[in-house]
Write a protein that holds these residues in place. Structure first.
Motif, mmCIF file in Angstrom:
data_model
loop_
_atom_site.group_PDB
_atom_site.id
_atom_site.type_symbol
_atom_site.label_atom_id
_atom_site.label_comp_id
_atom_site.label_asym_id
_atom_site.label_seq_id
_atom_site.Cartn_x
_atom_site.Cartn_y
_atom_site.Cartn_z
ATOM 1 N N THR A 104 0.820 -1.215 0.000
ATOM 2 C CA THR A 104 0.000 0.000 0.000
ATOM 3 C C THR A 104 0.853 1.265 0.000
ATOM 4 O O THR A 104 0.370 2.333 -0.402
ATOM 5 C CB THR A 104 -0.950 0.010 1.208
ATOM 6 O OG1 THR A 104 -0.187 -0.075 2.425
ATOM 7 C CG2 THR A 104 -1.908 -1.165 1.162
ATOM 8 N N GLN A 105 2.089 1.149 0.457
ATOM 9 C CA GLN A 105 2.972 2.319 0.448
ATOM 10 C C GLN A 105 3.340 2.763 -0.969
ATOM 11 O O GLN A 105 3.567 3.950 -1.216
ATOM 12 C CB GLN A 105 4.248 2.014 1.230
ATOM 13 C CG GLN A 105 4.070 1.891 2.735
ATOM 14 C CD GLN A 105 5.372 1.548 3.433
ATOM 15 O OE1 GLN A 105 6.465 1.821 2.922
ATOM 16 N NE2 GLN A 105 5.272 0.936 4.607
ATOM 17 N N VAL A 106 3.426 1.805 -1.897
ATOM 18 C CA VAL A 106 3.888 2.150 -3.245
ATOM 19 C C VAL A 106 2.739 2.294 -4.239
ATOM 20 O O VAL A 106 2.907 2.919 -5.297
ATOM 21 C CB VAL A 106 4.896 1.096 -3.768
ATOM 22 C CG1 VAL A 106 6.098 1.012 -2.846
ATOM 23 C CG2 VAL A 106 4.247 -0.270 -3.931
ATOM 24 N N LEU A 107 1.581 1.731 -3.934
ATOM 25 C CA LEU A 107 0.475 1.750 -4.891
ATOM 26 C C LEU A 107 -0.224 3.100 -4.911
ATOM 27 O O LEU A 107 -0.452 3.711 -3.865
ATOM 28 C CB LEU A 107 -0.542 0.663 -4.552
ATOM 29 C CG LEU A 107 -0.076 -0.775 -4.703
ATOM 30 C CD1 LEU A 107 -1.111 -1.723 -4.126
ATOM 31 C CD2 LEU A 107 0.190 -1.109 -6.167
ATOM 32 N N ASN A 108 -0.582 3.532 -6.094
ATOM 33 C CA ASN A 108 -1.358 4.756 -6.278
ATOM 34 C C ASN A 108 -2.734 4.402 -6.817
ATOM 35 O O ASN A 108 -2.997 3.267 -7.230
ATOM 36 C CB ASN A 108 -0.641 5.708 -7.248
ATOM 37 C CG ASN A 108 0.670 6.215 -6.687
ATOM 38 O OD1 ASN A 108 0.734 6.688 -5.555
ATOM 39 N ND2 ASN A 108 1.736 6.104 -7.460
ATOM 40 N N GLU A 109 -3.615 5.373 -6.839
ATOM 41 C CA GLU A 109 -4.973 5.151 -7.332
ATOM 42 C C GLU A 109 -4.947 4.626 -8.768
ATOM 43 O O GLU A 109 -4.257 5.169 -9.630
ATOM 44 C CB GLU A 109 -5.779 6.446 -7.263
ATOM 45 C CG GLU A 109 -7.233 6.284 -7.663
ATOM 46 C CD GLU A 109 -8.036 7.549 -7.461
ATOM 47 O OE1 GLU A 109 -9.232 7.551 -7.818
ATOM 48 O OE2 GLU A 109 -7.466 8.538 -6.945
ATOM 49 N N GLY A 110 -5.694 3.568 -9.017
ATOM 50 C CA GLY A 110 -5.780 2.984 -10.357
ATOM 51 C C GLY A 110 -4.710 1.965 -10.666
ATOM 52 O O GLY A 110 -4.771 1.286 -11.700
ATOM 53 N N ASP A 111 -3.698 1.832 -9.807
ATOM 54 C CA ASP A 111 -2.646 0.838 -10.033
ATOM 55 C C ASP A 111 -3.189 -0.580 -9.868
ATOM 56 O O ASP A 111 -4.235 -0.808 -9.250
ATOM 57 C CB ASP A 111 -1.491 1.039 -9.055
ATOM 58 C CG ASP A 111 -0.599 2.223 -9.414
ATOM 59 O OD1 ASP A 111 -0.801 2.808 -10.493
ATOM 60 O OD2 ASP A 111 0.293 2.571 -8.615
ATOM 61 N N VAL A 112 -2.447 -1.533 -10.434
ATOM 62 C CA VAL A 112 -2.790 -2.944 -10.324
ATOM 63 C C VAL A 112 -1.605 -3.669 -9.696
ATOM 64 O O VAL A 112 -0.469 -3.522 -10.151
ATOM 65 C CB VAL A 112 -3.100 -3.559 -11.704
ATOM 66 C CG1 VAL A 112 -3.380 -5.058 -11.562
ATOM 67 C CG2 VAL A 112 -4.282 -2.867 -12.351
ATOM 68 N N LEU A 113 -1.866 -4.423 -8.631
ATOM 69 C CA LEU A 113 -0.840 -5.246 -8.008
ATOM 70 C C LEU A 113 -1.088 -6.695 -8.398
ATOM 71 O O LEU A 113 -2.175 -7.230 -8.165
ATOM 72 C CB LEU A 113 -0.882 -5.111 -6.485
ATOM 73 C CG LEU A 113 0.049 -6.054 -5.712
ATOM 74 C CD1 LEU A 113 1.511 -5.689 -5.954
ATOM 75 C CD2 LEU A 113 -0.276 -6.034 -4.221
ATOM 76 N N LEU A 114 -0.079 -7.339 -8.986
ATOM 77 C CA LEU A 114 -0.191 -8.732 -9.404
ATOM 78 C C LEU A 114 0.635 -9.613 -8.471
ATOM 79 O O LEU A 114 1.832 -9.360 -8.277
ATOM 80 C CB LEU A 114 0.273 -8.907 -10.853
ATOM 81 C CG LEU A 114 -0.532 -8.100 -11.880
ATOM 82 C CD1 LEU A 114 0.246 -6.876 -12.330
ATOM 83 C CD2 LEU A 114 -0.905 -8.964 -13.065
ATOM 84 N N LEU A 115 -0.011 -10.606 -7.896
ATOM 85 C CA LEU A 115 0.659 -11.544 -7.005
ATOM 86 C C LEU A 115 0.692 -12.927 -7.659
ATOM 87 O O LEU A 115 -0.188 -13.280 -8.447
ATOM 88 C CB LEU A 115 -0.055 -11.611 -5.659
ATOM 89 C CG LEU A 115 -0.116 -10.300 -4.874
ATOM 90 C CD1 LEU A 115 -0.815 -10.503 -3.535
ATOM 91 C CD2 LEU A 115 1.278 -9.711 -4.668
ATOM 92 N N ALA A 116 1.688 -13.727 -7.271
ATOM 93 C CA ALA A 116 2.006 -14.946 -8.017
ATOM 94 C C ALA A 116 1.488 -16.223 -7.370
ATOM 95 O O ALA A 116 1.970 -17.305 -7.695
ATOM 96 C CB ALA A 116 3.522 -15.039 -8.222
ATOM 97 N N GLN A 117 0.513 -16.138 -6.466
ATOM 98 C CA GLN A 117 -0.025 -17.382 -5.926
ATOM 99 C C GLN A 117 -0.630 -18.213 -7.052
ATOM 100 O O GLN A 117 -1.302 -17.685 -7.940
ATOM 101 C CB GLN A 117 -1.095 -17.103 -4.867
ATOM 102 C CG GLN A 117 -0.528 -16.590 -3.558
ATOM 103 C CD GLN A 117 -0.674 -15.083 -3.424
ATOM 104 O OE1 GLN A 117 -0.967 -14.386 -4.403
ATOM 105 N NE2 GLN A 117 -0.487 -14.558 -2.234
ATOM 106 N N HIS A 118 -0.415 -19.521 -7.003
ATOM 107 C CA HIS A 118 -0.832 -20.406 -8.093
ATOM 108 C C HIS A 118 -1.809 -21.464 -7.588
ATOM 109 O O HIS A 118 -2.261 -21.422 -6.439
ATOM 110 C CB HIS A 118 0.387 -21.046 -8.755
ATOM 111 C CG HIS A 118 1.359 -21.634 -7.783
ATOM 112 N ND1 HIS A 118 1.135 -22.818 -7.119
ATOM 113 C CD2 HIS A 118 2.563 -21.184 -7.333
ATOM 114 C CE1 HIS A 118 2.147 -23.087 -6.321
ATOM 115 N NE2 HIS A 118 3.031 -22.105 -6.427
#
Length: 447
Positions: free
Chosen positions: A105-119
């Motif tokens: 949350t410290q680096v994300l800005n409005e409208g950003d997308v965070l992709l995580l690699a859980q499979h």
């Protein structure tokens, strides 16, 4: 090779205009493959990576350097966030997870997308872990493919991809990755499931991971359906907003089956207070508040106080339930043209009216605000006799937990008005006479 990901899902990952796509990059196999694949599949995307250095391993700084080198090779900007964990504070897995999301949350800005690699294998382990903890449909839905994360969005594009497929991709593209030694420590619950339980399940049922992941999807659909039913039930029950919270009619709740009532209560408390009640709390609500008169009973669910009064079930914000002390000092209200803030966050205001409220002629000396100490009496305007304040509050059906908090307005030491419930006869404005009407604003209205 490429990864078997639905093309439509990939298109959904496109960040908003002016926003950025971020990969949560630990340097392990999963996130290494995800970052490499994204760079190949969508080279035009504004892509960045974020690495959280927990500092738990003596190799943590070396892993950070490997991540930095890999991102340089891909031409991806890397942000590193270092966190400090108290290893003696409890569940280390949970602490590390919370620290990661705080870093994201410290680096994300409005409208950003965070992709995580859980499979897919991670999803299967999550289903098993939550099943062993007695989770219901919500918990067994496991990890969501996507959800909001503050003003940004979180996506897990690999939930349909097996670890074996990720390993094959990494081998074909000659990728190297970090091997965290803690991942083999079976003292951690998830590692035990990964290294001891899942291999045994696969030996007997080769498609176990896929089946468990499918179960998660079914439970997610069931949870959505249950929420829709609960929303319809809540609308039918005509919920009311009250001081410090909300209430529902007890009779209608009691007429429901227990599963349907519990489904509604879970939905209601999560919707209004972001609090999911435990099974124990639901059982106590049934036995103490719905199926009995509930005189003086209270059930606590996190920050919520549940109480029964006048055939209604109240859910109240615990932090807002201020009660005056026995020796609570009176408050002088000199400038009655201005609102008066009270302890606990409430406020009083006086509004100009004609023929109602406190007669203006009485306000030249100001008001004093006090709270009940016992023995107060008042003759509400229009009544022939005075009565004890205790009986009047009962008559006006003021909830028991609110009565000590009711502000009493005094003029020259004599009770003139009780909040905005009534004005005492001696101080009431007559027809055509200018007056001031009191308004008691609850702190709950400021939420």
């Amino acid at each position: 090779m490429t990864l078997t990901i639905n093309p439509a899902r990939l298109d959904n990952l496109q960040p908003d205009a002016g926003a950025c796509g971020w990969v949560g990059f630990s340097g392990g196999l999963d996130s290494t493959v995800l970052l490499h694949w994204l760079r190949q599949a969508r080279p035009a995307w504004p892509l960045k990576a974020v690495h959280v250095n927990h500092g738990l391993s003596p190799n943590a700084d070396q892993w950070q350097q490997q991540c930095e080198q890999f991102c340089r090779e891909l031409g991806v900007e890397l942000h590193v966030v270092k966190v400090a964990l108290d290893t003696a504070a409890g569940n280390l897995e949970a602490l590390a997870r919370d620290a990661r999301y705080e870093a994201f949350t410290q680096v994300l800005n409005e409208g950003d997308v965070l992709l995580l690699a859980q499979h897919q294998d991670d999803q299967a382990e999550t289903v098993l872990y939550r099943l062993l903890r007695g989770a219901g449909a919500r918990g067994l839905a496991a990890m969501a493919t996507e959800r909001p994360l503050g003003a940004a969005r979180l996506y897990r594009p690999l939930l349909e991809v097996s670890r074996a497929e990720l390993e094959a991709y990494a081998k074909e593209h000659a990728l190297s990755w970090v091997d965290d030694e803690s991942n083999t420590d079976v003292r951690f619950d998830r590692n035990y499931l990964r290294h001891r339980v899942m291999p045994a399940l696969r030996e007997r049922w080769p498609a176990a991971a896929r089946s468990l992941a499918d179960s998660a999807e079914l439970n997610r659909s069931n949870d959505t359906l249950l929420s829709e039913y609960a929303a319809a039930d809540l609308q039918a029950l005509a919920e009311q907003t009250v001081a410090m919270g909300f209430c529902l009619p007890v009779a209608a709740l009691g007429a429901m089956s227990a599963p349907r009532r519990h489904n509604l209560l879970r939905y209601w408390l999560e919707l209004r207070f972001n609090q999911l009640p435990t099974r124990k709390a639901l059982a106590e609500i049934d036995s103490q508040l719905v199926q009995s008169e509930g005189h003086g009973a209270e059930v606590i669910a996190g920050p919520v106080s549940l109480q029964r009064f006048n055939q209604k079930l109240y859910a109240l914000h615990l932090p807002l339930q201020w009660q005056p002390e026995q020796s609570q000092p009176a408050i002088e209200w000199g400038d009655t043209a201005q609102p008066l803030m009270l302890p606990g966050g409430d406020a009083l205001t006086l509004t100009p009216v004609t023929g109602a409220g406190i007669a203006l002629k009485w306000l030249s000396a100001g008001l004093q605000v006090q709270w009940r100490v016992g023995g107060e009496r008042c003759q509400p305007a229009g009544r022939v006799h005075s009565q004890s304040l205790k009986k009047l509050l009962q008559e006006y059906q003021i909830p028991t937990w609110l009565r000590p908090r009711v502000p009493l307005l005094y003029i020259n030491g004599e009770l003139a008005a009780v909040a905005d419930y009534w004005v005492c006869q001696r101080f009431a404005a007559t027809d055509g006479e200018p007056g001031r009407e009191c308004c008691w604003q609850w702190s709950a209205e400021k939420l």
